[in-house]
Design an enzyme around this catalytic site. Structure first.
Site, PDB file in Angstrom:
ATOM      1  N   ASN A 284      51.168  37.432  47.829  1.00 30.38           N
ATOM      2  CA  ASN A 284      50.605  38.676  48.367  1.00 30.38           C
ATOM      3  C   ASN A 284      49.103  38.474  48.525  1.00 30.38           C
ATOM      4  O   ASN A 284      48.363  38.469  47.536  1.00 30.38           O
ATOM      5  CB  ASN A 284      50.909  39.838  47.424  1.00 30.38           C
TER       6      ASN A 284
ATOM      7  N   LYS B  17      46.967  40.451  49.860  1.00 31.46           N
ATOM      8  CA  LYS B  17      46.191  41.693  49.797  1.00 31.46           C
ATOM      9  C   LYS B  17      45.198  41.745  50.972  1.00 31.46           C
ATOM     10  O   LYS B  17      45.569  41.415  52.090  1.00 31.46           O
ATOM     11  CB  LYS B  17      45.524  41.828  48.425  1.00 31.46           C
TER      12      LYS B  17
ATOM     13  N   GLU C 168      55.769  44.612  37.929  1.00 34.87           N
ATOM     14  CA  GLU C 168      54.354  44.282  37.840  1.00 34.87           C
ATOM     15  C   GLU C 168      53.672  45.218  36.844  1.00 34.87           C
ATOM     16  O   GLU C 168      53.296  46.331  37.202  1.00 34.87           O
ATOM     17  CB  GLU C 168      53.683  44.355  39.219  1.00 34.87           C
TER      18      GLU C 168
ATOM     19  N   SER D  42      49.018  38.376  37.250  1.00 32.15           N
ATOM     20  CA  SER D  42      48.254  37.205  36.793  1.00 32.15           C
ATOM     21  C   SER D  42      49.130  35.963  36.650  1.00 32.15           C
ATOM     22  O   SER D  42      49.034  35.221  35.675  1.00 32.15           O
ATOM     23  CB  SER D  42      47.522  37.516  35.482  1.00 32.15           C
TER      24      SER D  42
ATOM     25  N   GLY E 262      46.169  36.604  43.412  1.00 27.74           N
ATOM     26  CA  GLY E 262      45.038  35.709  43.605  1.00 27.74           C
ATOM     27  C   GLY E 262      45.389  34.242  43.682  1.00 27.74           C
ATOM     28  O   GLY E 262      44.791  33.490  44.466  1.00 27.74           O
TER      29      GLY E 262
END
Length: 241
Positions: free
Chosen positions: A9, A11, A165, A204, A226
């Site tokens: 993802n 974002k 999540e 994470s 990320g």
């Protein structure tokens, strides 16, 4: 047998040029990836067409980060199912915690988006999870059950992925303990009519914890934030041991 689904993802990151540069570094690593793993990228809307062209003929599926419940209409800033499927999108994230937190998403609107996604040929990834405050108050189980009960009304569980999540672990560097993530995902599975729905963990996820996460019996993949933005990092996650 449950399918393994590994999704990146992005974002609100990456221009079209940056997304194409990512693919140049990432796609060669897929030669090592077992065939049974479904790999998908969920970039910003502006990158979808470019990625669709560049992923043609590859094994990577394309996902979007949201979908509206209407086929068309006066909904400024939204995007419809037919607009996504026209350019080769197969999956769509629905109810991500950031949509709930910043943009007023509710279980009712999540339900509408899930049904629209399926109506227009998309496989939705339903995100559920608790905040730190809710976890500390002992509300994790009741909250998630409520999110599932309200979100899955009249939703086809044969065409669905769920992502657990824990909100307190998203982008914080704090990963939910793997045995706890496995426990909650087992709880989610027990609420479903179809026990073969793939259930991902998100929060994470990194190259240094992916092997432990995927060793858990209930976890069927990951929704990566990320760590999916860098080609080598995401390749290591996709090719977990």
């Amino acid at each position: 047998m449950r399918k393994i689904v590994i999704a990146g993802n992005w974002k609100m990151f990456k221009t079209q040029a940056e997304s194409e540069e990512f693919l140049q570094g990432f796609l060669p690593h897929l030669q090592e990836t077992p065939e049974e793993r479904e790999v998908l990228l969920c970039p910003p809307f502006t990158d979808l067409s470019a990625l669709s062209r560049n992923l043609h003929g590859s094994r990577v599926q394309l996902g979007a980060q949201n979908v509206h419940w209407a086929e068309f209409g006066a909904y400024t800033g939204e995007i419809s199912g037919p607009m996504l499927t026209e350019i080769g999108v197969r999956y769509v994230i629905v109810g991500h915690s950031e949509r709930r937190q910043y943009f007023g998403e509710t279980d009712a609107t999540v339900n509408l988006r899930l049904k629209a996604a399926q109506k227009f040929g998309l496989t939705p990834i339903l995100c559920v999870g608790e905040t730190k405050q809710q976890r500390d108050a002992g509300e994790t189980e009741s909250l998630i059950i409520s999110q599932l009960d309200e979100g899955l009304i009249n939703v086809d569980q044969e065409n669905l992925v769920i992502a657990y999540e824990p909100i307190w672990a998203i982008g914080t560097g704090d990963t939910c303990e793997t045995n706890e993530a496995n426990r909650v995902i087992g709880l989610i599975r027990n609420q479903l009519k179809n026990p073969n729905v793939p259930i991902q963990y998100g929060g994470s996820v990194k190259p240094n914890n992916i092997d432990e996460i995927m060793a858990q019996s209930e976890i069927d993949g990951v929704l990566v934030g990320g760590a999916s933005l860098e080609s080598e990092s995401f390749a290591r996650i996709v090719n977990y041991h």
